[in-house]
Design a protein around this motif. Structure first.
Motif: not given
Lengths: 260, 355, 291
Positions: A93, B67, B249, B252, B256, B293, B296-297, B300, B304, B329-331, C100, C102-103, C106-107
């Motif tokens: 990066r 994280i 959460i 987080v 995110v 949730g 987040l889904v 991602i 992302p 940046g980024g995960i 993901l 984790f999401g 939560l759901l």
């Protein structure tokens, strides 16, 4: 006379496997030491022990009079020994310039690093010019060829201004032209008041550059001496005959490939 | 511009500095120029506080790539230490916030020093454990936290709430500056190196242990101060809210949604979070976890890099090529090529063609 | 002395449950290099499914094992095919799949909350309160049953992984997915299957848990941490390693009661984790899971 870097019966065991077994070695000021041996002989493990990536099972590694065995990697770098990796590991990066800046800003002890980011950047630019990547400073490592990434690996390590530079197969996987440029690079590194240990499978490269060669087989040191003597050493030939030839493009060079 | 630039520390770009000052002055003057109703005033105050907390989470989650699902632990410690200090001493409230933050930072170091040698997913799971264990202890230690009935803080005079707006603004400004410093200075490069490849970083002299600890402590201090601030703002706190899993959460999520690892992203994420909190979640309190949730889904799966990723796509549409700072940046590990618009893996180069 | 025997027996029985829990998490990580945070949701969901089957349809919890495991197997496969498949794996993508999943957790929590409210529930059968004597101490029939079922499940899994073609394929993929592609193993299918089996184990752990402990929609978080501690202690290598890890955790927790107030039991796992990390970064028994 004491050497710059000395190892005293260095061993590293993984369970029952003796990857490095009671190896003594030394590296003198300004010397280039070649480290060869068949695959799995323990060369890279020895590097990892010297540079602190893994602690030795037993033995001492002394750099400029200080025992560095078991120190964490970053402290070994600060003590004056820096390595490159066989499989290059650039920071993907960061730009090529920034990769070298990391080496400059973190590889040295507080008094020896540039005071400003600008100073570090201009030093990094000089190093990139030195290894021949001057025009790629703003690119990312993934944009380089393998040869380019190997040069970057060297430049990043040079940024730390080590007294001892440990090069892990910098020329393997390169074509003859690229190999020649890197060999030239290694020779000119020596002018920078550095001593070098290089692991290499490409016999032409290692025999041509090294002042002295040390051979490992199954973790043990089996031979040591000037390149000409090593290439005629029966134990070395036997060690290499036991396995597939590593190097076939230079059949006229080393005895080991003739035999294979 | 050039003369101004020579005043600035090396890590600050003149344009970013100018933008920062303009936004800061505008927000400072806002309650003086316009009459804000108490609700809006309060929301803005909270937003500043959450922006600070989100940025601090992001130092660990984005800059170092570790994280944390357990930052509520520090938020709660900061909140309760502040509350106890305000109840039992004559300390001025800002001093109480600072002490609360420092205690939170020390607490962070206590659990973080051993766990930070875990990387990525394993560190994340360990932080879930830290958060849960801290919450349980806090709930049962009722002589300190008031247990399930919580504790009330002394309510200061009327214009204290007004003043909180500016305190929150100063706090946020300081954290934004610190974020830029951490990103652009020598430390920032080291953190990115650790995020990229811990072992290779060690081999060029970066001490991952030291820098990760430093970042966690700083992050803990800021999140702890946010907790203390939160306590002052609401004048009432209880362990289940302060230490709750939802608290972790939310941090987080801010990181995110906005885009992990970017400064603007974390700030945007906090703003979006507060908007969601006030408009959606207040009306459907039973659905907020699911909503988190889902977000987040979705982020991602589709982007992302979150909102800053979307911004970058927009910027690319109008022909702007983002620099290295954005690519950082980024995960998790390596993805620079993706973020900068795709550098081919083995592109033949001019350099190679030269003998 | 009596107390020590009692604690020893109860730790031993508890270890079975912990091993099942941990294996679900460890298997998925070992093969896919993905940390399934939704594992917590599977455990919680398994408990609720058992509770529904028992409360509404009157099915005994132990008889509903095939239903619960089947349901979560399907859920796991769907989760893999629908979501996880699209994410990068390993070091580079670990963070993405982590967030993901984790999401997803939560759901699941929210769904459970909407369906069953946030109240504590428990599965009570006619024999819940019955006891029997073991090594001179009285233990509940349930705990013994849970232990026996856990042993059977682990034994079956061990047999499956070491003796059957599919099981061997899973182990091969765990070691080197690329060579598996070369020799004609359908790697994607193995991944889906593994995710299914891991989820089914999560569901089973939930079922077993529901017969002993009360649960609510936020259950699973602590169990996730415990599973993780067991995996760190025992390594990913084998059923035996996991069983040893589970034993260590169960004994540490049970015996901590002698010196710690009971609400601190939840922190024991974490403390154990820290101790292991400091003393043996490579894990106690197995291959290293750090890095």
């Amino acid at each position: 006379m004491t050497a710059l870097l000395e190892g005293h019966s260095v061993s590293k065991h993984f369970g029952g496997l003796k990857a490095v077994d009671e190896v003594d070695f030394h590296l003198d000021e300004g010397e280039i030491l070649g480290l060869i041996g068949p695959n799995g002989a323990g060369k890279t493990t020895l590097f990892s022990v010297i540079t602190g990536s893994i602690p030795p099972t037993s033995g001492r590694v002394v750099l400029e009079g200080k025992d560095i065995a078991g120190r964490p990697a970053h402290r070994v770098v600060h003590s004056g020994a820096c390595r490159t990796h066989q499989i290059v590991r650039p920071f993907a990066r960061l730009t090529i310039l920034e990769n070298v800046v990391v080496g400059i800003l973190y590889g040295r002890t507080a008094g020896h690093r540039p005071k400003t980011m600008g100073g570090a950047r201009s030093e990094a630019r000089d190093l990139l010019d030195f290894v021949g990547l001057g025009d790629r400073a703003a690119s990312f490592p993934a944009e380089l060829t393998l040869a380019g990434r190997k040069k970057l690996e060297v430049a990043r390590a040079l940024g730390a201004r080590p007294r001892v530079l440990l090069l892990d197969e910098v020329v393997s996987g390169l074509n003859p032209v690229e190999t020649q440029t890197l060999v030239e690079l290694i020779r000119s590194v020596r002018q920078r008041d550095m001593s070098i240990i290089m692991i290499e499978h490409v016999m032409q490269a290692v025999m041509g550059v090294s002042d002295r060669v040390m051979v490992l087989d199954y973790g043990k040191k089996i031979a040591e001496g000037p390149p000409g003597q090593i290439s005629r050493d029966p134990r070395v030939i036997e060690a290499y005959l036991g396995e597939e030839p590593e190097e076939t493009e230079n059949p006229d060079d080393g005895t080991e490939s003739q035999g294979a | 511009m050039r003369r101004l630039a020579s005043w600035l520390p090396e890590w600050a770009s003149p344009w970013a500095a100018a933008g920062f000052v303009v936004v800061l002055v505008a927000l400072y003057a806002l309650p003086l120029v316009v009459v804000l109703d108490p609700y809006t005033h309060g929301i803005l105050t909270q937003t500043f506080m959450f922006v600070a907390a989100a940025l601090a989470w992001n130092w660990l989650g984005g800059y170092v790539g570790q994280i944390s699902f357990g930052h509520a632990a520090m938020f709660g410690v900061g909140g309760f230490v502040t509350a106890r200090l305000l109840l039992s001493t004559d300390l001025p409230f800002f001093a109480a916030w600072v002490v609360g933050g420092l205690v939170a930072g020390v607490y962070g170091l206590l659990w973080g020093h051993p766990t930070l040698r875990l990387r990525g997913p394993y560190f994340a799971i360990a932080t879930i454990g830290v958060g849960e264990a801290t919450r349980l202890v806090a709930t049962f230690w009722s002589s300190f936290t008031g247990g399930s009935s919580g504790i009330s803080l002394p309510i200061p005079s009327g214009d204290f709430k007004q003043a909180l707006y500016w305190y929150a603004l100063y706090f946020m400004a300081a954290v934004v500056l610190l974020s830029y410093y951490l990103r652009k200075s020598r430390i920032g490069l080291g953190l990115l190196a650790i995020k990229g490849d811990v072992d290779a970083a060690g081999d060029v002299g970066v001490s991952a242990t030291f820098y990760q600890d430093v970042v966690l402590v700083l992050s803990g201090i800021v999140v702890g101060i946010s907790g203390g601030f939160y306590a002052s703002f609401f004048s009432f706190i209880e362990p289940s809210d302060m230490f709750g899993f939802e608290r972790s959460i939310s941090l987080v999520l801010m990181g995110v949604i906005g885009g992990i690892g970017t400064i603007l992203g974390a700030a945007l994420g906090a703003v979006v979070y507060v908007i969601l909190q006030e408009n959606l979640i207040a009306s459907y309190p039973d659905l907020y976890l699911g909503l988190y949730g889902l977000l987040l889904v979705a982020v991602i799966l589709f982007e992302p890099l979150g909102l800053s990723g979307l911004l970058m796509r927009g910027a690319r549409l109008v022909g702007y090529r983002p620099g290295a700072g954005v690519a950082a940046g980024g995960i998790g590990g390596a993805a620079a090529t993706e973020a900068t618009g795709g550098a081919p893996e083995e592109e033949p180069t001019l350099e190679e063609a030269r003998p | 002395m009596e107390e020590v025997t009692r604690l020893t027996v109860s730790s031993l029985l508890l270890a079975g449950l912990y091993a099942v829990m941990a294996y679900g998490l460890g298997l998925i990580y070992g093969v896919l290099r993905v940390v399934n945070l939704a594992h917590a949701g599977m455990i919680m969901g398994g408990a609720y499914l058992t509770w529904v089957l028992h409360g509404r349809l009157g099915i005994d919890p132990y008889l509903s094992i095939p239903v619960v495991m089947g349901a979560f197997f399907v859920f796991g496969v769907v989760l893999y095919k629908g979501l996880v498949r699209f994410l990068p794996r390993g070091a580079a993508g670990g963070g993405q799949s982590l967030l993901l999943l984790f999401g997803v957790w939560l759901l699941m929590r929210n769904a459970a909350y909407l369906l069953f409210s946030g109240n504590d529930q428990a599965v009570r059968t006619g024999y819940s309160t019955q006891g029997l004597r073991l090594l001179g101490v009285s233990v509940s029939v349930n705990r013994v049953a849970v232990f026996v079922i856990a042993l059977i499940a682990l034994g079956a899994l061990h047999f499956f992984l070491t003796r059957t073609y599919l099981g061997k394929a899973i182990r091969a993929v765990a070691q080197n997915p690329d060579s598996c592609l070369l020799v004609g193993i359908d790697v994607e299918r193995v991944y889906a299957l593994t995710f299914g089996i891991g989820s089914a184990l999560g569901g089973l752990a939930g079922l077993l848990l529901s017969t002993i402990f009360a649960f609510n929609p936020s259950s699973g978080a602590v169990e996730l941490l415990k599973s993780f501690v067991v995996v760190v202690l025992g390594g990913l290598g084998s059923v035996v390693g996991i069983a040893l890890g589970a034993l260590v955790l169960a004994f540490a927790e049970s015996f901590s009661i002698l010196v710690l107030p009971s609400f601190l039991t939840a922190a024991v796992g974490f403390v154990l984790l820290v101790i292991v990390l400091v003393l043996r970064p490579g894990g106690l028994f197995g291959q290293r899971v750090l890095g």
